[in-house]
Design a protein around this motif. Structure first.
Motif, PDB file in Angstrom:
ATOM      1  N   GLY A 146       0.842  -1.324  -0.083  1.00  0.00           N
ATOM      2  CA  GLY A 146       0.048   0.112  -0.009  1.00  0.00           C
ATOM      3  C   GLY A 146       0.837   1.409   0.018  1.00  0.00           C
ATOM      4  O   GLY A 146       1.758   1.336   0.609  1.00  0.00           O
ATOM      5  N   GLU A 147       0.275   2.172  -0.375  1.00  0.00           N
ATOM      6  CA  GLU A 147       1.153   3.494  -0.838  1.00  0.00           C
ATOM      7  C   GLU A 147       1.110   4.552   0.231  1.00  0.00           C
ATOM      8  O   GLU A 147       1.857   5.223   0.697  1.00  0.00           O
ATOM      9  CB  GLU A 147       0.219   4.355  -1.525  1.00  0.00           C
ATOM     10  N   ASP A 148       0.131   4.159   1.668  1.00  0.00           N
ATOM     11  CA  ASP A 148       0.505   4.715   2.717  1.00  0.00           C
ATOM     12  C   ASP A 148       1.207   4.361   3.813  1.00  0.00           C
ATOM     13  O   ASP A 148       1.239   4.846   5.091  1.00  0.00           O
ATOM     14  CB  ASP A 148      -1.193   4.930   3.301  1.00  0.00           C
ATOM     15  N   LYS A 149       1.982   3.339   3.373  1.00  0.00           N
ATOM     16  CA  LYS A 149       3.063   2.701   4.352  1.00  0.00           C
ATOM     17  C   LYS A 149       4.012   3.691   5.008  1.00  0.00           C
ATOM     18  O   LYS A 149       4.083   3.644   6.358  1.00  0.00           O
ATOM     19  CB  LYS A 149       3.967   1.642   3.594  1.00  0.00           C
ATOM     20  N   PRO A 150       4.680   4.522   4.277  1.00  0.00           N
ATOM     21  CA  PRO A 150       5.326   5.415   5.076  1.00  0.00           C
ATOM     22  C   PRO A 150       4.649   6.485   6.102  1.00  0.00           C
ATOM     23  O   PRO A 150       5.295   6.949   7.115  1.00  0.00           O
ATOM     24  CB  PRO A 150       6.071   6.585   3.903  1.00  0.00           C
ATOM     25  N   LEU A 151       3.393   6.478   5.960  1.00  0.00           N
ATOM     26  CA  LEU A 151       2.523   7.578   6.681  1.00  0.00           C
ATOM     27  C   LEU A 151       2.306   6.599   8.109  1.00  0.00           C
ATOM     28  O   LEU A 151       2.309   7.158   9.187  1.00  0.00           O
ATOM     29  CB  LEU A 151       1.508   7.953   6.355  1.00  0.00           C
ATOM     30  N   LYS A 152       2.144   5.508   7.893  1.00  0.00           N
ATOM     31  CA  LYS A 152       1.967   4.545   9.085  1.00  0.00           C
ATOM     32  C   LYS A 152       3.100   4.272   9.931  1.00  0.00           C
ATOM     33  O   LYS A 152       3.142   4.245  11.073  1.00  0.00           O
ATOM     34  CB  LYS A 152       1.135   3.305   8.657  1.00  0.00           C
ATOM     35  N   TYR A 153       4.236   4.277   9.312  1.00  0.00           N
ATOM     36  CA  TYR A 153       5.487   4.009   9.947  1.00  0.00           C
ATOM     37  C   TYR A 153       6.431   5.113   9.863  1.00  0.00           C
ATOM     38  O   TYR A 153       7.551   4.926   9.226  1.00  0.00           O
ATOM     39  CB  TYR A 153       6.035   2.671   9.505  1.00  0.00           C
ATOM     40  N   PRO A 154       6.262   6.410  10.303  1.00  0.00           N
ATOM     41  CA  PRO A 154       7.016   7.606   9.883  1.00  0.00           C
ATOM     42  C   PRO A 154       8.485   7.310  10.342  1.00  0.00           C
ATOM     43  O   PRO A 154       9.429   8.073   9.817  1.00  0.00           O
ATOM     44  CB  PRO A 154       6.184   8.596  10.733  1.00  0.00           C
ATOM     45  N   THR A 155       8.840   6.654  11.515  1.00  0.00           N
ATOM     46  CA  THR A 155      10.181   6.670  11.966  1.00  0.00           C
ATOM     47  C   THR A 155      11.001   5.800  11.182  1.00  0.00           C
ATOM     48  O   THR A 155      12.198   6.406  10.571  1.00  0.00           O
ATOM     49  CB  THR A 155      10.311   6.148  13.523  1.00  0.00           C
ATOM     50  N   ALA A 156      10.452   4.775  10.582  1.00  0.00           N
ATOM     51  CA  ALA A 156      11.239   3.792   9.714  1.00  0.00           C
ATOM     52  C   ALA A 156      11.569   4.429   8.602  1.00  0.00           C
ATOM     53  O   ALA A 156      12.787   4.295   7.988  1.00  0.00           O
ATOM     54  CB  ALA A 156      10.367   2.523   9.671  1.00  0.00           C
ATOM     55  N   PHE A 157      10.674   5.240   7.748  1.00  0.00           N
ATOM     56  CA  PHE A 157      10.897   5.757   6.453  1.00  0.00           C
ATOM     57  C   PHE A 157      11.504   7.364   6.860  1.00  0.00           C
ATOM     58  O   PHE A 157      12.269   7.792   5.933  1.00  0.00           O
ATOM     59  CB  PHE A 157       9.450   5.959   5.745  1.00  0.00           C
ATOM     60  N   GLY A 158      11.347   7.756   8.028  1.00  0.00           N
ATOM     61  CA  GLY A 158      11.767   9.146   8.186  1.00  0.00           C
ATOM     62  C   GLY A 158      13.445   9.379   8.368  1.00  0.00           C
ATOM     63  O   GLY A 158      14.055  10.173   8.413  1.00  0.00           O
ATOM     64  N   LEU A 159      13.773   8.358   8.863  1.00  0.00           N
ATOM     65  CA  LEU A 159      15.287   8.302   9.062  1.00  0.00           C
ATOM     66  C   LEU A 159      15.937   7.460   7.970  1.00  0.00           C
ATOM     67  O   LEU A 159      17.475   7.088   8.188  1.00  0.00           O
ATOM     68  CB  LEU A 159      15.456   7.446  10.520  1.00  0.00           C
ATOM     69  N   ALA A 160      15.193   6.841   7.011  1.00  0.00           N
ATOM     70  CA  ALA A 160      16.189   6.193   5.977  1.00  0.00           C
ATOM     71  C   ALA A 160      16.886   7.298   5.112  1.00  0.00           C
ATOM     72  O   ALA A 160      16.439   8.376   4.660  1.00  0.00           O
ATOM     73  CB  ALA A 160      15.182   5.587   5.118  1.00  0.00           C
ATOM     74  N   HIS A 161      18.050   6.577   4.589  1.00  0.00           N
ATOM     75  CA  HIS A 161      19.108   7.368   3.660  1.00  0.00           C
ATOM     76  C   HIS A 161      18.673   6.980   2.005  1.00  0.00           C
ATOM     77  O   HIS A 161      18.863   7.748   1.380  1.00  0.00           O
ATOM     78  CB  HIS A 161      20.402   7.024   3.782  1.00  0.00           C
ATOM     79  N   LEU A 162      17.691   5.953   2.078  1.00  0.00           N
ATOM     80  CA  LEU A 162      17.375   5.366   0.878  1.00  0.00           C
ATOM     81  C   LEU A 162      16.094   4.821   1.097  1.00  0.00           C
ATOM     82  O   LEU A 162      15.946   3.824   2.019  1.00  0.00           O
ATOM     83  CB  LEU A 162      18.501   4.618   0.101  1.00  0.00           C
ATOM     84  N   VAL A 163      15.060   4.659   0.060  1.00  0.00           N
ATOM     85  CA  VAL A 163      13.793   4.034   0.033  1.00  0.00           C
ATOM     86  C   VAL A 163      13.825   3.211  -1.094  1.00  0.00           C
ATOM     87  O   VAL A 163      13.843   3.637  -2.074  1.00  0.00           O
ATOM     88  CB  VAL A 163      12.644   4.752   0.169  1.00  0.00           C
ATOM     89  N   LEU A 164      13.502   1.784  -0.966  1.00  0.00           N
ATOM     90  CA  LEU A 164      13.343   1.040  -2.115  1.00  0.00           C
ATOM     91  C   LEU A 164      12.123   0.456  -1.970  1.00  0.00           C
ATOM     92  O   LEU A 164      11.426  -0.233  -1.113  1.00  0.00           O
ATOM     93  CB  LEU A 164      14.259  -0.176  -1.774  1.00  0.00           C
ATOM     94  N   VAL A 165      11.435   0.334  -3.288  1.00  0.00           N
ATOM     95  CA  VAL A 165      10.049  -0.199  -3.454  1.00  0.00           C
ATOM     96  C   VAL A 165      10.499  -1.515  -4.264  1.00  0.00           C
ATOM     97  O   VAL A 165      11.079  -1.540  -5.408  1.00  0.00           O
ATOM     98  CB  VAL A 165       9.142   0.808  -4.542  1.00  0.00           C
ATOM     99  N   THR A 166       9.899  -2.642  -3.604  1.00  0.00           N
ATOM    100  CA  THR A 166      10.256  -4.183  -4.153  1.00  0.00           C
ATOM    101  C   THR A 166       9.042  -4.533  -4.800  1.00  0.00           C
ATOM    102  O   THR A 166       7.898  -4.339  -4.815  1.00  0.00           O
ATOM    103  CB  THR A 166      10.422  -4.905  -3.091  1.00  0.00           C
ATOM    104  N   LYS A 167       9.319  -5.637  -5.822  1.00  0.00           N
ATOM    105  CA  LYS A 167       8.189  -6.279  -6.518  1.00  0.00           C
ATOM    106  C   LYS A 167       7.384  -5.720  -7.510  1.00  0.00           C
ATOM    107  O   LYS A 167       6.311  -5.385  -7.659  1.00  0.00           O
ATOM    108  CB  LYS A 167       7.239  -6.940  -5.501  1.00  0.00           C
ATOM    109  N   SER A 168       8.135  -4.427  -7.967  1.00  0.00           N
ATOM    110  CA  SER A 168       7.662  -3.467  -8.901  1.00  0.00           C
ATOM    111  C   SER A 168       6.929  -4.373 -10.158  1.00  0.00           C
ATOM    112  O   SER A 168       5.949  -3.552 -10.954  1.00  0.00           O
ATOM    113  CB  SER A 168       8.656  -2.538  -9.457  1.00  0.00           C
ATOM    114  N   ASP A 169       7.324  -5.419 -10.555  1.00  0.00           N
ATOM    115  CA  ASP A 169       6.602  -6.055 -11.557  1.00  0.00           C
ATOM    116  C   ASP A 169       4.890  -6.392 -11.275  1.00  0.00           C
ATOM    117  O   ASP A 169       4.285  -6.740 -12.062  1.00  0.00           O
ATOM    118  CB  ASP A 169       7.307  -7.398 -11.825  1.00  0.00           C
ATOM    119  N   LEU A 170       4.589  -6.243 -10.079  1.00  0.00           N
ATOM    120  CA  LEU A 170       3.185  -6.571  -9.635  1.00  0.00           C
ATOM    121  C   LEU A 170       2.546  -5.298  -9.331  1.00  0.00           C
ATOM    122  O   LEU A 170       1.566  -5.336  -8.867  1.00  0.00           O
ATOM    123  CB  LEU A 170       3.255  -7.074  -8.217  1.00  0.00           C
TER     124      LEU A 170
END
Length: 249
Positions: A146-170
């Motif tokens: 889901g697209e709202d994952k970063p909003l639900k887990y702000p610390t995990a995504f807020g402190l990242a130096h890089l964000v990777l989206v996996t399984k883009s083929d789906l």
């Protein structure tokens, strides 16, 4: 309640101290640490196996440590790359800590290792608040989450130096809204790079390795806004390093 908060802050402060020491030691050895965080089933093991295999084909000395509550399945999968791999079983603990990592590296991490990839326990809550002495922190999310994952887990995504989206083929099959996901990431962590990946199609292949090598011996190019905030730890002081600081979701 205050006593509980004080105890939690003390635990995190001690972890920060040990993480700084571990970071200094590994840097002196020429080793960078990449901390991978995601939910269970995000596809980070498959992605990491591909990146380890690529590194080995290029003659880059890498290693991986993978943590789970139970089973050594991920270590067996990562071992197919030919890279040194170690499985850590946490016996129910939902995250790794700096001292735990140090204990598992002693006597195991090969000399000359340029990049150590740490596959943290599948969990976007607890691991986000613990510095492992990493040089690079990466948050992963599959298109099925889901697209709202970063909003639900702000610390995990807020402190990242890089964000990777996996399984883009789906992405098409599940109706993934890439624009919305990117907007949510930027809302939480302005300026962080978001890259789509797929181990099936090869999209984004090598991106993780390239960022890991670029951060080798240097601070990450991106410094999260959340890491610049003043966060109390012990005696009123703030503890952070090269863009990795910690808060509570």
């Amino acid at each position: 309640m205050c006593r509980v908060v004080d105890l939690q802050q003390a635990v995190l402060a001690e972890n920060d101290r040990r993480a700084r020491a571990l970071r200094s030691e590994l840097t002196a050895r020429g080793t960078s640490v990449v901390n991978l965080l995601s939910s269970p089933g995000s596809g980070k093991t498959a992605l990491l196996e591909a990146e380890l295999t690529l590194a080995r084909s290029r003659g880059i000395p890498v290693a991986a440590l993978t943590a789970d509550l139970a089973t050594e399945n991920d270590a067996r999968r990562l071992g197919r790359s030919g890279a040194p791999v170690k499985q850590v079983l946490t016996d129910g603990l939902c995250h790794l800590e700096a001292d735990m990592l140090r204990g598992h590296l002693d006597g195991w991490l090969p000399d000359g290792t340029r990049v150590l990839f740490v596959e943290n326990v599948g969990n976007l809550v607890c691991p986000a608040t613990y510095d492992l002495g990493e040089t690079l922190r990466v948050a992963l999310c599959s298109v099925t989450e889901g697209e709202d994952k970063p909003l639900k887990y702000p610390t995990a995504f807020g402190l990242a130096h890089l964000v990777l989206v996996t399984k883009s083929d789906l992405a098409d099959a599940v109706g993934f809204d890439e624009a919305a996901f990117r907007a949510h990431v930027q809302q939480i962590n302005p300026g962080v790079e978001t890259v789509l990946t797929s181990t099936r199609t090869g999209e984004g292949a090598g991106v993780l390795l390239e960022h890991a090598l670029a951060a080798h011996g240097n601070a990450p190019a991106h410094r999260p806004v959340m890491a610049r905030q003043v966060l109390p730890r012990e005696h009123g002081h703030t503890h952070h390093h090269d863009g990795v600081a910690h808060s509570h979701s």
